[in-house]
Design a protein around this motif. Structure first.
Motif, short mmCIF file in Angstrom:
data_model
loop_
_atom_site.label_atom_id
_atom_site.label_comp_id
_atom_site.label_asym_id
_atom_site.label_seq_id
_atom_site.Cartn_x
_atom_site.Cartn_y
_atom_site.Cartn_z
N LEU A 51 0.72 -0.83 0.40
CA LEU A 51 0.50 0.22 -0.11
C LEU A 51 0.95 1.03 0.15
O LEU A 51 1.89 1.16 0.37
N TYR A 52 0.92 2.74 -1.04
CA TYR A 52 1.18 3.37 -1.17
C TYR A 52 0.30 4.27 0.01
O TYR A 52 -0.17 4.81 -0.09
N LEU A 53 1.80 5.22 0.96
CA LEU A 53 1.06 6.06 2.01
C LEU A 53 1.44 7.11 1.64
O LEU A 53 2.79 7.41 1.35
N THR A 54 0.21 8.73 1.93
CA THR A 54 0.88 9.55 1.98
C THR A 54 0.32 10.34 2.96
O THR A 54 -1.09 10.80 3.63
N SER A 55 0.79 10.99 3.69
CA SER A 55 0.79 12.06 4.91
C SER A 55 1.89 13.74 4.47
O SER A 55 2.43 13.81 4.13
N ASN A 56 0.69 15.02 5.22
CA ASN A 56 1.25 15.87 5.41
C ASN A 56 0.49 16.70 6.19
O ASN A 56 0.01 15.99 7.34
N TYR A 57 0.94 18.14 6.17
CA TYR A 57 0.33 18.93 7.18
C TYR A 57 -0.90 19.10 7.87
O TYR A 57 -1.25 20.16 8.86
N ILE A 58 -1.88 18.82 6.94
CA ILE A 58 -3.63 18.25 7.27
C ILE A 58 -3.65 17.49 6.85
O ILE A 58 -4.71 17.48 7.82
N LYS A 59 -2.94 16.53 6.60
CA LYS A 59 -4.02 14.38 6.74
C LYS A 59 -2.86 13.60 7.39
O LYS A 59 -2.00 14.07 7.29
N ASN A 60 -3.39 12.84 7.89
CA ASN A 60 -2.75 11.50 8.72
C ASN A 60 -2.42 10.56 7.69
O ASN A 60 -4.29 10.22 7.19
N ALA A 61 -2.23 9.59 6.99
CA ALA A 61 -2.25 8.30 6.62
C ALA A 61 -2.56 7.05 7.07
O ALA A 61 -2.29 7.50 8.42
#
Length: 314
Positions: free
Chosen positions: A289-299
């Protein structure tokens, strides 16, 4: 002339009475209620307010489970509409199990009702816009007079006979001081609060038959110092782990409830956003699975153990 004087005196008297009735200053007592499917959470509450003009300041004290908390409140009161607005203040989340839980910024909206029997402030503490999906509204009916509140909680309470001296209600004992948190507990509480401020990316639930699963995490693409923290069911289990081309491995127990593994971006690396590949080993199978997180959302990864159907068991 006498009628005119009497009319002026009555007008002054009614104005004074109305002015007295249109205040929220004083001590208020009540029980905050949060209702969820199949359960109910309560906040035993005291609200102490001081009103100057339309401005209100004070303190909101409450017990929740074994937690005792005090927090300052500010707001404004409209004497014409009898509406009290309290600005956002932190209140322990209704799902808290102990004093390490994340707070919910809540705004108060209450209506004052004045009657001979008792004066009440009835309304809600509502979560702010950013927290409306993780926090639930709290309904509270505050009663101003402690004796009246005791009568409501205990219907058999008897008043003092008129032929005896009226006794003052005993003073409310002071609330015990909240337990002091260790630096480690304070840091964990801050991390949980930071996690809750971001949204959670919805993902399908992975059903497995095994009692545990193994997850390997790699940086996806160019190695650019992506650093993450991992939370299991909103509790930190790995803090500030850098992702590289070499797998970082964790093994997690699985039960029949929905277990949520969240990936919190500590930074965005040199090439935003923070990305990772999760290789999941369960039931003798391998999946990615590919996971993406940033300062707005959590994977997130969600998984649970399959419940065996007793009808199919030989």
């Amino acid at each position: 002339m006498l009628k005119k004087q009497l009319y002026i005196l009555l007008s002054i008297l009614f104005a004074q009475l109305a002015g007295h009735a249109q205040t929220v200053g004083g001590n208020w007592f009540g029980v905050g209620i949060v209702k969820r499917a199949g359960e109910e959470s309560n906040y035993l509450s005291e609200l102490t307010l001081t009103q100057t003009g339309n401005k209100v300041i004070g303190e909101f004290s409450y017990y929740f489970r074994s937690i005792q908390v005090k927090t300052s409140v500010t707001g404004k009161f409209n004497s014409n509409s009898r509406f009290l607005e309290l600005f956002a203040t932190p209140i322990v989340n209704h799902q808290a199990k102990d004093n390490n839980a994340a707070d919910c910024p809540m705004e108060g909206s209450f209506t004052l009702i004045v009657a001979k029997v008792q004066s009440t402030l009835t309304g809600w503490f509502n979560p702010t816009e950013d927290y409306k999906y993780t926090c639930r509204p709290i309904y509270i009916k505050f009663v101003k007079d402690l004796t009246d509140y005791s009568q409501k909680l205990t219907p058999t309470f008897k008043t003092v006979p008129t032929d005896t001296a009226v006794k003052q209600a005993p003073p409310t004992p002071p609330l015990p001081p909240p337990p002091q948190l260790t630096p480690k507990q304070l840091e964990e509480k801050k991390r949980i609060a930071d996690l809750s401020r971001r949204t959670f990316e919805p993902t399908p639930i992975i059903d497995v038959e095994a009692d545990s699963i193994k997850i390997d995490l790699y940086d996806n693409g160019e190695i650019d110092n992506d650093t993450v923290s991992l939370f299991l069911n909103r509790k930190p289990i790995v803090v500030k782990q850098m992702l590289t081309a070499t797998a970082f491995t964790i093994t997690l127990a699985v039960d029949s409830s929905v277990n949520e593994l969240s990936m919190f971006a500590e930074n965005l690396g040199k090439i935003p956003p923070n990305t990772a590949v999760a290789v999941i080993y369960a039931d003798g199978k391998r999946s990615e699975l590919y996971l993406t997180s940033n300062y707005i959302k959590n994977a997130t990864l969600r998984f649970r153990k399959k419940v065996k159907d007793s009808k199919n068991v030989n």
